[in-house]
Design a protein around this motif. Structure first.
Motif, PDB file in Angstrom:
ATOM      1  N   GLU A 198      -9.960   1.624  -8.860  1.00 30.26           N
ATOM      2  CA  GLU A 198     -11.277   1.699  -8.246  1.00 30.26           C
ATOM      3  C   GLU A 198     -11.185   2.485  -6.956  1.00 30.26           C
ATOM      4  N   CYS A 199     -12.275   3.143  -6.634  1.00 33.73           N
ATOM      5  CA  CYS A 199     -12.304   3.974  -5.433  1.00 33.73           C
ATOM      6  C   CYS A 199     -13.416   3.494  -4.510  1.00 33.73           C
ATOM      7  N   LEU A 200     -13.040   3.148  -3.297  1.00 31.53           N
ATOM      8  CA  LEU A 200     -13.996   2.812  -2.248  1.00 31.53           C
ATOM      9  C   LEU A 200     -14.132   4.040  -1.359  1.00 31.53           C
ATOM     10  N   ALA A 201     -15.342   4.581  -1.268  1.00 36.98           N
ATOM     11  CA  ALA A 201     -15.545   5.797  -0.465  1.00 36.98           C
ATOM     12  C   ALA A 201     -16.902   5.773   0.218  1.00 36.98           C
ATOM     13  N   PRO A 202     -17.211   4.708   0.975  1.00 33.95           N
ATOM     14  CA  PRO A 202     -18.514   4.653   1.639  1.00 33.95           C
ATOM     15  C   PRO A 202     -18.646   5.729   2.711  1.00 33.95           C
ATOM     16  N   GLY A 203     -19.846   6.283   2.812  1.00 27.33           N
ATOM     17  CA  GLY A 203     -20.098   7.286   3.834  1.00 27.33           C
ATOM     18  C   GLY A 203     -19.546   8.655   3.517  1.00 27.33           C
ATOM     19  N   LEU A 204     -18.981   8.846   2.317  1.00 25.48           N
ATOM     20  CA  LEU A 204     -18.423  10.134   1.908  1.00 25.48           C
ATOM     21  C   LEU A 204     -19.229  10.694   0.733  1.00 25.48           C
ATOM     22  N   PRO A 205     -19.162  12.010   0.516  1.00 26.10           N
ATOM     23  CA  PRO A 205     -19.847  12.590  -0.641  1.00 26.10           C
ATOM     24  C   PRO A 205     -19.369  11.953  -1.944  1.00 26.10           C
ATOM     25  N   ARG A 206     -20.273  11.814  -2.906  1.00 24.86           N
ATOM     26  CA  ARG A 206     -19.946  11.134  -4.152  1.00 24.86           C
ATOM     27  C   ARG A 206     -18.824  11.815  -4.926  1.00 24.86           C
ATOM     28  N   HIS A 207     -18.693  13.117  -4.740  1.00 21.88           N
ATOM     29  CA  HIS A 207     -17.673  13.825  -5.522  1.00 21.88           C
ATOM     30  C   HIS A 207     -16.249  13.425  -5.130  1.00 21.88           C
ATOM     31  N   VAL A 208     -16.064  12.847  -3.929  1.00 20.30           N
ATOM     32  CA  VAL A 208     -14.722  12.446  -3.501  1.00 20.30           C
ATOM     33  C   VAL A 208     -14.168  11.384  -4.436  1.00 20.30           C
ATOM     34  N   ALA A 209     -14.943  10.328  -4.652  1.00 19.30           N
ATOM     35  CA  ALA A 209     -14.501   9.255  -5.544  1.00 19.30           C
ATOM     36  C   ALA A 209     -14.340   9.767  -6.966  1.00 19.30           C
ATOM     37  N   ALA A 210     -15.260  10.612  -7.414  1.00 21.58           N
ATOM     38  CA  ALA A 210     -15.185  11.136  -8.781  1.00 21.58           C
ATOM     39  C   ALA A 210     -13.918  11.951  -8.990  1.00 21.58           C
ATOM     40  N   ARG A 211     -13.574  12.797  -8.033  1.00 16.65           N
ATOM     41  CA  ARG A 211     -12.368  13.630  -8.162  1.00 16.65           C
ATOM     42  C   ARG A 211     -11.101  12.776  -8.155  1.00 16.65           C
ATOM     43  N   SER A 264      -6.520  16.355   0.409  1.00 23.89           N
ATOM     44  CA  SER A 264      -7.513  16.541  -0.649  1.00 23.89           C
ATOM     45  C   SER A 264      -7.574  15.283  -1.498  1.00 23.89           C
ATOM     46  N   ALA A 265      -8.629  15.170  -2.287  1.00 25.05           N
ATOM     47  CA  ALA A 265      -8.760  14.027  -3.192  1.00 25.05           C
ATOM     48  C   ALA A 265      -7.573  13.956  -4.140  1.00 25.05           C
ATOM     49  N   GLU A 266      -7.119  15.114  -4.592  1.00 27.74           N
ATOM     50  CA  GLU A 266      -5.990  15.158  -5.525  1.00 27.74           C
ATOM     51  C   GLU A 266      -4.698  14.697  -4.865  1.00 27.74           C
ATOM     52  N   GLN A 267      -4.515  14.998  -3.585  1.00 30.89           N
ATOM     53  CA  GLN A 267      -3.311  14.546  -2.871  1.00 30.89           C
ATOM     54  C   GLN A 267      -3.327  13.035  -2.670  1.00 30.89           C
ATOM     55  N   VAL A 268      -4.508  12.473  -2.384  1.00 33.61           N
ATOM     56  CA  VAL A 268      -4.629  11.020  -2.274  1.00 33.61           C
ATOM     57  C   VAL A 268      -4.219  10.371  -3.587  1.00 33.61           C
ATOM     58  N   THR A 269      -4.663  10.944  -4.689  1.00 33.36           N
ATOM     59  CA  THR A 269      -4.326  10.420  -6.009  1.00 33.36           C
ATOM     60  C   THR A 269      -2.837  10.531  -6.287  1.00 33.36           C
ATOM     61  N   GLN A 270      -2.244  11.669  -5.936  1.00 34.73           N
ATOM     62  CA  GLN A 270      -0.809  11.877  -6.192  1.00 34.73           C
ATOM     63  C   GLN A 270       0.032  10.817  -5.498  1.00 34.73           C
ATOM     64  N   ARG A 271      -0.332  10.459  -4.284  1.00 35.08           N
ATOM     65  CA  ARG A 271       0.394   9.407  -3.560  1.00 35.08           C
ATOM     66  C   ARG A 271       0.359   8.094  -4.335  1.00 35.08           C
ATOM     67  N   LEU A 272      -0.816   7.753  -4.832  1.00 32.87           N
ATOM     68  CA  LEU A 272      -0.967   6.489  -5.546  1.00 32.87           C
ATOM     69  C   LEU A 272      -0.196   6.507  -6.862  1.00 32.87           C
ATOM     70  N   VAL A 273      -0.314   7.594  -7.588  1.00 32.51           N
ATOM     71  CA  VAL A 273       0.380   7.707  -8.875  1.00 32.51           C
ATOM     72  C   VAL A 273       1.885   7.575  -8.697  1.00 32.51           C
ATOM     73  N   LYS A 274       2.420   8.183  -7.653  1.00 31.62           N
ATOM     74  CA  LYS A 274       3.863   8.101  -7.388  1.00 31.62           C
ATOM     75  C   LYS A 274       4.290   6.656  -7.167  1.00 31.62           C
ATOM     76  N   GLU A 275       3.501   5.903  -6.419  1.00 30.01           N
ATOM     77  CA  GLU A 275       3.843   4.512  -6.119  1.00 30.01           C
ATOM     78  C   GLU A 275       3.737   3.641  -7.369  1.00 30.01           C
ATOM     79  N   VAL A 276       2.679   3.845  -8.141  1.00 27.72           N
ATOM     80  CA  VAL A 276       2.498   3.050  -9.359  1.00 27.72           C
ATOM     81  C   VAL A 276       3.602   3.333 -10.362  1.00 27.72           C
ATOM     82  N   ARG A 277       3.938   4.596 -10.551  1.00 34.07           N
ATOM     83  CA  ARG A 277       4.974   4.959 -11.527  1.00 34.07           C
ATOM     84  C   ARG A 277       6.339   4.411 -11.121  1.00 34.07           C
ATOM     85  N   ALA A 278       6.616   4.416  -9.830  1.00 30.00           N
ATOM     86  CA  ALA A 278       7.893   3.858  -9.369  1.00 30.00           C
ATOM     87  C   ALA A 278       7.992   2.381  -9.722  1.00 30.00           C
TER      88      ALA A 278
END
Length: 351
Positions: A198-211, A264-278
């Motif tokens: 889930e993505c919490l992104a209050p006060g940010l453009p909607r595309h941030v959470a979608a990306r 970027s939104a993609e970099q935020v995701t990459q950080r999370l994916v790395k932690e989950v995969r580990a």
């Protein structure tokens, strides 16, 4: 009340040298009634000494235990804390700006778990902070372990608080275990029962959470029903927390990546994916952050019951090792830590 001559002296620069030495020291001083003297507080941090959220932890601990305190000032690198009896009751603790109120809760919780009656705590401040456990981690991963000890911790989120504005609001109800805390072993996570993001992104453009969610879904192979957004109001931001929850048979883990202006939104995701995969690649029951907290809970239960306990974790951090060393200063328990190829084992036994 214990006297200063029986103070437990801690070096705040030992090990990882951060705020957890202070918080664990305060928690165990209250739980055991032993006085605490700590110097070189947060010596290994860019801004050493007590910051607002650390001072909030000290003041909360003093209120719960009626402690005598010296050095409770912003920037202070030395503290003397002489607790009185822990008092169950109704409390309100606030951290200025976005300091983590979740860390305040974790400071007073161990002592309140040993109190003679339930307590209710109203917390205000940051609820989703980098370098601190976010609300959803405590609710989904930590609180169920408290309940396995025979106690209870119920959490209710009224408003999210992100850096730098803060303003979050949480209610907590703490119910001590009838007959004392009971230790348990947690060496296997069991079968996976649910996985979602889930993505919490209050006060940010909607595309941030979608990306962020699209990138996470692609990387993890998760379907649309596993990808969720919302749950916040626009006036709770700006803020961004991308979370992955993995619910197993015996434990739930929550991993969080926080958005920053330079990412970027993609970099935020990459950080999370790395932690989950580990974590997924390991065979451990818990991840590195939950290991810190579980070590303290099981040590308290071992102290009360005289029975040993053990758990496995995916990574043995300096944070965990430091926390175990601080716990051994206060409680008659010993940790045995063994690193393995796919998991590390932590055992705590009475001495």
């Amino acid at each position: 009340m214990k006297t200063e001559e029986k103070m437990i002296e801690l070096d705040g620069s030992q090990g990882e040298g951060g705020g957890q030495i202070l918080r664990t020291g305060l928690a165990l001083a209250m739980a055991t009634g032993q006085a605490l003297a700590i110097d070189s507080i947060r010596a290994r941090r860019p801004k050493p000494g007590l910051m607002r959220q650390h001072l909030a932890c000290v003041n909360a601990a003093a209120e719960v235990s009626g402690a005598r305190v010296e050095g409770a000032e912003l920037g202070s690198q030395s503290l003397r804390f002489v607790p009185g009896p822990v008092r169950a009751g109704d409390y309100r603790f606030a951290v200025a700006s976005a300091g983590s109120c979740m860390l305040v809760l974790q400071t007073v919780l161990p002592a309140l778990l040993l109190a003679d009656a339930p307590s209710r705590i109203a917390l205000a401040g940051g609820t989703h902070n980098p370098m601190a456990p976010p609300f959803h981690f405590l609710e989904r991963a930590y609180a169920p372990l408290v309940r396995r000890l025979g106690a209870d911790l119920q959490l209710e989120l009224h408003r999210c608080g992100f850096y730098p504005a803060g303003g979050g609001a949480v209610d907590a109800t703490v119910v001590p275990a009838a007959g004392g805390l009971k230790p348990f072993d947690l060496n296997a996570r069991g079968a996976l029962q649910d996985a979602h993001a889930e993505c919490l992104a209050p006060g940010l453009p909607r595309h941030v959470a979608a990306r962020e969610l699209d990138a996470l879904g692609s990387a993890m192979g998760w379907s649309g029903e596993q990808l969720r957004s919302g749950g916040t109001r626009q006036n709770e931001g700006p803020g961004n927390a991308l979370m992955a929850t993995l619910a197993y048979e015996h434990v739930t883990e929550v991993f969080t990546s926080f958005g920053e202006k330079a990412l970027s939104a993609e970099q935020v995701t990459q950080r999370l994916v790395k932690e989950v995969r580990a974590f997924q690649k390991s065979e451990a029951a818990v991840g590195p952050h939950l290991a810190d907290q579980l070590a303290l809970l099981l040590a308290l239960a071992t102290w009360q019951s005289g029975q040993a306990a053990a758990f496995s974790c995916s990574e043995l951090t300096e944070h965990t090792r430091t926390n175990c060393a601080v716990i051994e200063r206060f409680l008659p328990v010993r940790f045995a830590i063994e690193a393995g190829a796919r998991a590390a084992t932590v055992q705590v036994a009475p001495v």
